[in-house]
Design a protein around this motif. Structure first.
Motif, mmCIF file in Angstrom:
data_model
loop_
_atom_site.group_PDB
_atom_site.id
_atom_site.type_symbol
_atom_site.label_atom_id
_atom_site.label_comp_id
_atom_site.label_asym_id
_atom_site.label_seq_id
_atom_site.Cartn_x
_atom_site.Cartn_y
_atom_site.Cartn_z
ATOM 1 N N PRO A 1 0.807 -1.228 0.000
ATOM 2 C CA PRO A 1 0.000 0.000 0.000
ATOM 3 C C PRO A 1 0.836 1.272 0.000
ATOM 4 O O PRO A 1 0.333 2.344 -0.350
ATOM 5 C CB PRO A 1 -0.823 -0.122 1.289
ATOM 6 N N LYS A 2 2.105 1.168 0.362
ATOM 7 C CA LYS A 2 2.958 2.368 0.410
ATOM 8 C C LYS A 2 3.549 2.722 -0.951
ATOM 9 O O LYS A 2 3.557 3.884 -1.349
ATOM 10 C CB LYS A 2 4.074 2.173 1.440
ATOM 11 N N ASN A 3 4.063 1.721 -1.652
ATOM 12 C CA ASN A 3 4.720 2.028 -2.922
ATOM 13 C C ASN A 3 3.983 1.491 -4.150
ATOM 14 O O ASN A 3 4.379 1.756 -5.288
ATOM 15 C CB ASN A 3 6.163 1.515 -2.927
ATOM 16 N N GLY A 4 2.927 0.736 -3.936
ATOM 17 C CA GLY A 4 2.138 0.241 -5.051
ATOM 18 C C GLY A 4 2.750 -0.913 -5.810
ATOM 19 O O GLY A 4 2.210 -1.349 -6.833
ATOM 20 N N ARG A 5 3.870 -1.441 -5.328
ATOM 21 C CA ARG A 5 4.525 -2.546 -6.021
ATOM 22 C C ARG A 5 3.978 -3.884 -5.564
ATOM 23 O O ARG A 5 3.581 -4.057 -4.427
ATOM 24 C CB ARG A 5 6.036 -2.499 -5.761
ATOM 25 N N ARG A 6 3.993 -4.848 -6.485
ATOM 26 C CA ARG A 6 3.508 -6.186 -6.157
ATOM 27 C C ARG A 6 4.482 -6.858 -5.187
ATOM 28 O O ARG A 6 5.702 -6.813 -5.379
ATOM 29 C CB ARG A 6 3.367 -7.025 -7.427
ATOM 30 N N VAL A 7 3.934 -7.447 -4.153
ATOM 31 C CA VAL A 7 4.736 -8.043 -3.087
ATOM 32 C C VAL A 7 5.236 -9.414 -3.529
ATOM 33 O O VAL A 7 4.523 -10.181 -4.186
ATOM 34 C CB VAL A 7 3.887 -8.170 -1.806
ATOM 35 N N ASN A 8 6.462 -9.735 -3.154
ATOM 36 C CA ASN A 8 7.000 -11.066 -3.424
ATOM 37 C C ASN A 8 6.169 -12.094 -2.657
ATOM 38 O O ASN A 8 5.867 -11.911 -1.475
ATOM 39 C CB ASN A 8 8.464 -11.131 -2.972
ATOM 40 N N PRO A 9 5.774 -13.203 -3.297
ATOM 41 C CA PRO A 9 4.956 -14.216 -2.606
ATOM 42 C C PRO A 9 5.554 -14.683 -1.282
ATOM 43 O O PRO A 9 4.814 -15.000 -0.340
ATOM 44 C CB PRO A 9 4.894 -15.368 -3.616
ATOM 45 N N SER A 10 6.883 -14.704 -1.200
ATOM 46 C CA SER A 10 7.537 -15.167 0.028
ATOM 47 C C SER A 10 7.276 -14.232 1.204
ATOM 48 O O SER A 10 7.537 -14.600 2.358
ATOM 49 C CB SER A 10 9.046 -15.315 -0.189
ATOM 50 N N GLN A 11 6.739 -13.029 0.935
ATOM 51 C CA GLN A 11 6.448 -12.066 1.990
ATOM 52 C C GLN A 11 4.994 -12.128 2.455
ATOM 53 O O GLN A 11 4.528 -11.228 3.152
ATOM 54 C CB GLN A 11 6.770 -10.657 1.496
ATOM 55 N N ILE A 12 4.287 -13.190 2.060
ATOM 56 C CA ILE A 12 2.885 -13.349 2.454
ATOM 57 C C ILE A 12 2.734 -14.632 3.272
ATOM 58 O O ILE A 12 3.281 -15.673 2.911
ATOM 59 C CB ILE A 12 1.960 -13.422 1.224
ATOM 60 N N GLU A 13 2.002 -14.535 4.376
ATOM 61 C CA GLU A 13 1.759 -15.695 5.239
ATOM 62 C C GLU A 13 0.257 -15.861 5.441
ATOM 63 O O GLU A 13 -0.463 -14.892 5.694
ATOM 64 C CB GLU A 13 2.447 -15.516 6.586
ATOM 65 N N PHE A 14 -0.208 -17.101 5.349
ATOM 66 C CA PHE A 14 -1.621 -17.416 5.576
ATOM 67 C C PHE A 14 -1.766 -18.150 6.896
ATOM 68 O O PHE A 14 -1.154 -19.198 7.106
ATOM 69 C CB PHE A 14 -2.162 -18.276 4.432
#
Length: 237
Positions: free
Chosen positions: A69-82
């Motif tokens: 939300p800060k820079n509008g760039r797509r996040v690397n999948p490794s930076q997402i946790e479910f």
């Protein structure tokens, strides 16, 4: 969760609106069928969304949750946790994300200039979760004005426990966009919108994209689901 000024969209979808019963949000105090299917997404260490298992290794959420939300760039999948079935801060299962797939027609726009109708994404987990936790999808259901729904989500006020808002109703639909009386808060982006029978037997019909206001009352915007949309995401990446 995006806060949208959707006056033009809503006035187009809703030439005449009468708001009836208001929805009631509550923490889940007893088991709800499908609850273990829903989990909190932690994105880039701090941003929060909600997602739901649609297969043992696939989580459905909102496409804008894939972007910082800060820079509008797509996040690397490794930076997402479910964190599946999170309750009282304890998850049934915690998984990393190996791959993200957004709807091929989705275009990310910053500063609240939302694109509605295609705000869908799939996350492929690094390890599957029990197939019994998968939330069934109502196949190509056609939502209509007045249909009763529920939303199961995590938000800034309830980070560690799911909140169920039920009943709320469909106010209008246009193509794959649905306007609902469900009141949602930050963190509910990507939350499953459920068709329920007497508060039970949930099936997934839509995904929360944003909250908005109409006539001084809170509403929410969702993207309805179809089997084709899921197939397009898996092909489009």
């Amino acid at each position: 969760m995006r806060v949208l000024k959707l006056a033009c969209l809503i006035s187009f979808l809703l030439p005449t609106v009468v708001l009836g019963e208001s929805a009631t949000s509550r923490k889940i105090t007893e088991a709800l069928p499908g609850e273990a299917s829903v989990g909190r997404l932690v994105v880039n260490g701090n941003a929060m969304c909600t997602g739901a298992l649609v297969s043992p290794e696939l989580v459905l959420t909102a496409a804008h949750c894939l972007y910082d939300p800060k820079n509008g760039r797509r996040v690397n999948p490794s930076q997402i946790e479910f964190q599946a079935g999170l309750r009282r801060g304890k998850a049934v299962a915690v998984r990393g994300v190996a791959e993200t797939m957004q709807h091929p027609k989705y275009e990310h726009r910053r500063k609240g200039k939302a694109q509605v109708g295609h705000d869908l994404a799939l996350l492929r987990l690094d390890r599957p979760i029990d197939a019994n936790a998968v939330l069934p999808m109502a196949k190509d259901i056609r939502l209509g004005t007045g249909d009763m729904l529920g939303v199961l989500s995590y938000n800034i006020g309830n980070r560690n426990d799911p909140v169920l808002e039920y009943p709320c109703r469909v106010l209008a639909t246009q193509h794959q966009t649905v306007v609902m009386s469900c009141e949602v808060d930050f963190g509910a982006s990507g939350a499953p919108v459920l068709a329920l029978s007497n508060g039970k037997n949930p099936s997934l019909v839509s995904v929360v994209s944003a909250r908005a206001a109409m006539g001084g009352k809170a509403v929410s915007i969702g993207t309805t689901l179809t089997a084709k949309a899921l197939q397009d995401m898996m092909r489009g990446g």
